[in-house]
Motif scaffolding. Structure first.
Motif, PDB file in Angstrom:
ATOM      1  N   LYS A  15       1.200   4.081  -3.010  1.00 27.17           N
ATOM      2  CA  LYS A  15       1.034   5.520  -2.800  1.00 27.17           C
ATOM      3  C   LYS A  15       2.223   6.300  -3.330  1.00 27.17           C
ATOM      4  N   MET A  53      -3.350  -2.571  -6.075  1.00 25.36           N
ATOM      5  CA  MET A  53      -3.673  -1.338  -5.349  1.00 25.36           C
ATOM      6  C   MET A  53      -3.589  -0.094  -6.225  1.00 25.36           C
ATOM      7  N   SER A 108       0.820  -1.211   0.000  1.00 27.14           N
ATOM      8  CA  SER A 108       0.000   0.000   0.000  1.00 27.14           C
ATOM      9  C   SER A 108       0.853   1.260   0.000  1.00 27.14           C
TER      10      SER A 108
END
Length: 151
Positions: free
Chosen positions: A39, A113, A35
């Motif tokens: 990002k 993701m 994750s």
């Protein structure tokens, strides 16, 4: 205050400042690593984040073979894909995917993701994963960051 003085600044391909970043995956949980790397790739830690532009950094993940999964997730978790033919649903566990290459497991998690569109397809090309501590991107002078300090 004069509201006309405020302007929304959108980044574009010419104004984006892309950097090279190294992330050490030793002892990190696979999902948390994925994750935060997603990002970084997306550019969400930057003040000029624009959703429709690739404004993220180039991320190098080293020691991907030392990533951690807790409990029975190595065998109980399933990643599914479909070949497109009748009866073509294929299921693979993280242990089997890791046996093919530790970079494949991390890439699959991070790819899940990212956006499922052309932008996501281009962003995943900014990810470089290596099983050991060596990488071939010293010429770009990447900076090592501690991923635990990121939110």
């Amino acid at each position: 205050m004069d509201t006309l003085s405020f302007k929304t600044v959108s980044a574009n391909k010419a104004t984006v400042n892309k950097e090279w970043v190294v992330v050490d995956a030793t002892g990190l949980s696979l999902g948390r690593l994925g994750s935060k790397v997603a990002k970084l790739l997306r550019g969400k830690y930057k003040p000029n984040f624009t959703p429709h532009v690739d404004c993220g950094d180039n991320v190098i993940v080293i020691n991907a073979d030392k990533v951690v999964l807790t409990g029975k997730k190595w065998d109980d978790r399933e990643y599914k894909r479909y070949t497109g033919y009748p009866g073509g649903q294929r299921i693979i566990s993280p242990r089997e995917l890791y046996a093919k290459g530790s970079d494949r497991l991390v890439r699959k998690v991070v790819r899940g993701m990212l956006p499922k569109n052309k932008l996501g397809d281009s962003i995943i090309n900014n990810l470089y994963i290596y099983g050991g501590a060596e990488h071939k991107h010293e010429a770009q002078q990447p900076k090592l960051i501690d991923i635990n300090t990121l939110k």
